[in-house]
Design a protein around this motif. Structure first.
Motif, PDB file in Angstrom:
ATOM      1  N   ALA A  57       0.858  -1.180   0.000  1.00 52.16           N
ATOM      2  CA  ALA A  57       0.000   0.000   0.000  1.00 52.16           C
ATOM      3  C   ALA A  57       0.896   1.231   0.000  1.00 52.16           C
ATOM      4  CB  ALA A  57      -0.919  -0.010   1.220  1.00 52.16           C
ATOM      5  N   PHE A  58       0.913   1.955  -1.115  1.00 50.22           N
ATOM      6  CA  PHE A  58       1.759   3.131  -1.257  1.00 50.22           C
ATOM      7  C   PHE A  58       0.976   4.373  -0.872  1.00 50.22           C
ATOM      8  CE2 PHE A  58       3.943   0.625  -4.810  1.00 50.22           C
ATOM      9  CZ  PHE A  58       4.833   0.057  -3.926  1.00 50.22           C
ATOM     10  N   SER A  59       1.576   5.205  -0.042  1.00 50.27           N
ATOM     11  CA  SER A  59       0.903   6.412   0.440  1.00 50.27           C
ATOM     12  C   SER A  59       1.060   7.558  -0.545  1.00 50.27           C
ATOM     13  CB  SER A  59       1.487   6.821   1.788  1.00 50.27           C
ATOM     14  OG  SER A  59       2.828   7.222   1.620  1.00 50.27           O
ATOM     15  N   GLY A  60       0.444   8.659  -0.202  1.00 53.38           N
ATOM     16  CA  GLY A  60       0.516   9.847  -1.036  1.00 53.38           C
ATOM     17  C   GLY A  60       1.604  10.793  -0.571  1.00 53.38           C
ATOM     18  N   GLY A  61       1.774  11.864  -1.318  1.00 56.42           N
ATOM     19  CA  GLY A  61       2.782  12.860  -0.982  1.00 56.42           C
ATOM     20  C   GLY A  61       3.519  13.361  -2.200  1.00 56.42           C
ATOM     21  N   GLY A  62       2.891  13.276  -3.349  1.00 52.48           N
ATOM     22  CA  GLY A  62       3.494  13.809  -4.566  1.00 52.48           C
ATOM     23  C   GLY A  62       4.671  12.994  -5.066  1.00 52.48           C
ATOM     24  N   PHE A  68       9.546   7.119  -3.167  1.00 54.24           N
ATOM     25  CA  PHE A  68       9.639   6.146  -2.082  1.00 54.24           C
ATOM     26  C   PHE A  68       9.073   4.789  -2.517  1.00 54.24           C
ATOM     27  CE2 PHE A  68       7.924   3.896   1.562  1.00 54.24           C
ATOM     28  CZ  PHE A  68       9.048   3.821   2.369  1.00 54.24           C
ATOM     29  N   SER A  69       7.918   4.800  -3.168  1.00 49.87           N
ATOM     30  CA  SER A  69       7.318   3.543  -3.598  1.00 49.87           C
ATOM     31  C   SER A  69       8.167   2.874  -4.678  1.00 49.87           C
ATOM     32  CB  SER A  69       5.887   3.764  -4.090  1.00 49.87           C
ATOM     33  OG  SER A  69       5.836   4.731  -5.116  1.00 49.87           O
ATOM     34  N   TYR A  70       8.789   3.677  -5.539  1.00 54.18           N
ATOM     35  CA  TYR A  70       9.698   3.128  -6.543  1.00 54.18           C
ATOM     36  C   TYR A  70      10.896   2.466  -5.855  1.00 54.18           C
ATOM     37  CZ  TYR A  70      13.056   2.959 -10.376  1.00 54.18           C
ATOM     38  OH  TYR A  70      13.982   2.542 -11.287  1.00 54.18           O
ATOM     39  N   GLU A  94       6.580 -12.209  -5.130  1.00 55.84           N
ATOM     40  CA  GLU A  94       5.632 -12.703  -4.134  1.00 55.84           C
ATOM     41  C   GLU A  94       4.515 -11.715  -3.829  1.00 55.84           C
ATOM     42  OE1 GLU A  94       5.687 -15.926  -2.577  1.00 55.84           O
ATOM     43  OE2 GLU A  94       6.846 -16.062  -4.438  1.00 55.84           O
ATOM     44  N   VAL A  95       4.587 -10.508  -4.404  1.00 57.34           N
ATOM     45  CA  VAL A  95       3.560  -9.488  -4.160  1.00 57.34           C
ATOM     46  C   VAL A  95       2.312  -9.841  -4.967  1.00 57.34           C
ATOM     47  CG1 VAL A  95       2.979  -7.050  -4.435  1.00 57.34           C
ATOM     48  CG2 VAL A  95       5.266  -7.712  -3.670  1.00 57.34           C
ATOM     49  N   ASP A  96       1.170  -9.850  -4.277  1.00 57.86           N
ATOM     50  CA  ASP A  96      -0.092 -10.196  -4.922  1.00 57.86           C
ATOM     51  C   ASP A  96      -0.901  -8.974  -5.344  1.00 57.86           C
ATOM     52  OD1 ASP A  96      -0.013 -13.128  -4.592  1.00 57.86           O
ATOM     53  OD2 ASP A  96      -0.013 -12.624  -2.471  1.00 57.86           O
ATOM     54  N   VAL A  97      -0.882  -7.925  -4.518  1.00 61.65           N
ATOM     55  CA  VAL A  97      -1.708  -6.748  -4.764  1.00 61.65           C
ATOM     56  C   VAL A  97      -0.889  -5.502  -4.449  1.00 61.65           C
ATOM     57  CG1 VAL A  97      -3.801  -5.501  -4.087  1.00 61.65           C
ATOM     58  CG2 VAL A  97      -3.800  -7.993  -4.095  1.00 61.65           C
ATOM     59  N   ILE A  98      -1.025  -4.488  -5.306  1.00 60.20           N
ATOM     60  CA  ILE A  98      -0.413  -3.188  -5.038  1.00 60.20           C
ATOM     61  C   ILE A  98      -1.515  -2.141  -5.092  1.00 60.20           C
ATOM     62  CG2 ILE A  98       1.243  -1.455  -5.794  1.00 60.20           C
ATOM     63  CD1 ILE A  98       2.899  -3.644  -7.028  1.00 60.20           C
ATOM     64  N   SER A  99      -1.553  -1.308  -4.062  1.00 59.92           N
ATOM     65  CA  SER A  99      -2.528  -0.234  -3.992  1.00 59.92           C
ATOM     66  C   SER A  99      -1.780   1.064  -3.729  1.00 59.92           C
ATOM     67  CB  SER A  99      -3.508  -0.511  -2.848  1.00 59.92           C
ATOM     68  OG  SER A  99      -4.361   0.581  -2.661  1.00 59.92           O
ATOM     69  N   GLY A 100      -2.330   2.161  -4.192  1.00 57.48           N
ATOM     70  CA  GLY A 100      -1.668   3.437  -3.957  1.00 57.48           C
ATOM     71  C   GLY A 100      -2.641   4.590  -4.024  1.00 57.48           C
ATOM     72  N   VAL A 101      -2.289   5.665  -3.340  1.00 60.42           N
ATOM     73  CA  VAL A 101      -3.066   6.894  -3.411  1.00 60.42           C
ATOM     74  C   VAL A 101      -2.126   8.038  -3.770  1.00 60.42           C
ATOM     75  CG1 VAL A 101      -4.822   6.181  -1.751  1.00 60.42           C
ATOM     76  CG2 VAL A 101      -2.811   7.372  -0.942  1.00 60.42           C
ATOM     77  N   GLY A 103       0.512  10.387  -4.956  1.00 63.15           N
ATOM     78  CA  GLY A 103       1.806  10.163  -5.607  1.00 63.15           C
ATOM     79  C   GLY A 103       2.185   8.701  -5.694  1.00 63.15           C
ATOM     80  N   GLY A 104       1.846   7.919  -4.682  1.00 65.57           N
ATOM     81  CA  GLY A 104       2.162   6.489  -4.698  1.00 65.57           C
ATOM     82  C   GLY A 104       1.398   5.724  -5.764  1.00 65.57           C
ATOM     83  N   SER A 105       0.253   6.262  -6.174  1.00 69.25           N
ATOM     84  CA  SER A 105      -0.531   5.568  -7.195  1.00 69.25           C
ATOM     85  C   SER A 105       0.134   5.630  -8.566  1.00 69.25           C
ATOM     86  CB  SER A 105      -1.942   6.152  -7.272  1.00 69.25           C
ATOM     87  OG  SER A 105      -1.904   7.481  -7.709  1.00 69.25           O
ATOM     88  N   PHE A 106       0.972   6.639  -8.819  1.00 70.04           N
ATOM     89  CA  PHE A 106       1.674   6.698 -10.097  1.00 70.04           C
ATOM     90  C   PHE A 106       2.610   5.505 -10.254  1.00 70.04           C
ATOM     91  CE2 PHE A 106       0.416  11.132  -9.742  1.00 70.04           C
ATOM     92  CZ  PHE A 106      -0.037  11.377 -11.030  1.00 70.04           C
TER      93      PHE A 106
END
Length: 130
Positions: A57-62, A68-70, A94-101, A103-106
């Motif tokens: 789960a990637f957070s926001g912040g532009g 950070f998520s990269y 091994e990652v099944d799901v990625i979610s982001g809001v 900046g992390g959503s990019f």
């Protein structure tokens, strides 16, 4: 005084037009629960050799959140483990799901679209644009 009237009219019209953009769509209520849809999701995520569900789960912040998520994806890509069958695999596999809001959503979107190609030019083409 003639200058004030057209400006006031323009301001009122602008506010009314922008106010029309402030609507939101309501989701219809769920009237009946369909248990088969949950089983379908579980079937898609369930693998015989895996017992855990790994969610990022990637957070926001532009741009900072995108960077950070990269970096998190890069680290998971570099770290290798040995699975129960004795094969070397990357933690990223091994990652099944990625979610982001925000900046992390990019980064989540780019990895979902491009997979490992993300690591070829995402940093230079997105994160380090002047």
């Amino acid at each position: 005084m003639t200058f004030f009237r057209p400006s006031l009219s323009f301001a009122v019209a602008s506010v009314l037009l922008l106010g029309g953009c402030a609507t939101r769509q309501l989701n219809p209520p769920i009237t009946k629960y369909d248990e088969s849809s949950l089983r379908e999701v579980q079937r898609r995520w369930q693998r015989r050799d895996q017992q855990d569900l790994v969610v990022l789960a990637f957070s926001g912040g532009g741009t900072r959140a995108a960077a950070f998520s990269y970096g998190a994806l890069e680290a998971l890509r570099r770290i290798e483990i040995v699975n129960r069958a004795g094969h070397k695999i990357r933690l990223l596999d091994e990652v099944d799901v990625i979610s982001g809001v925000s900046g992390g959503s990019f980064t989540a979107l780019a990895y979902g679209l491009y997979g490992d190609k993300l690591f070829d030019d995402y940093e230079t083409r997105f994160l380090k644009i002047l």
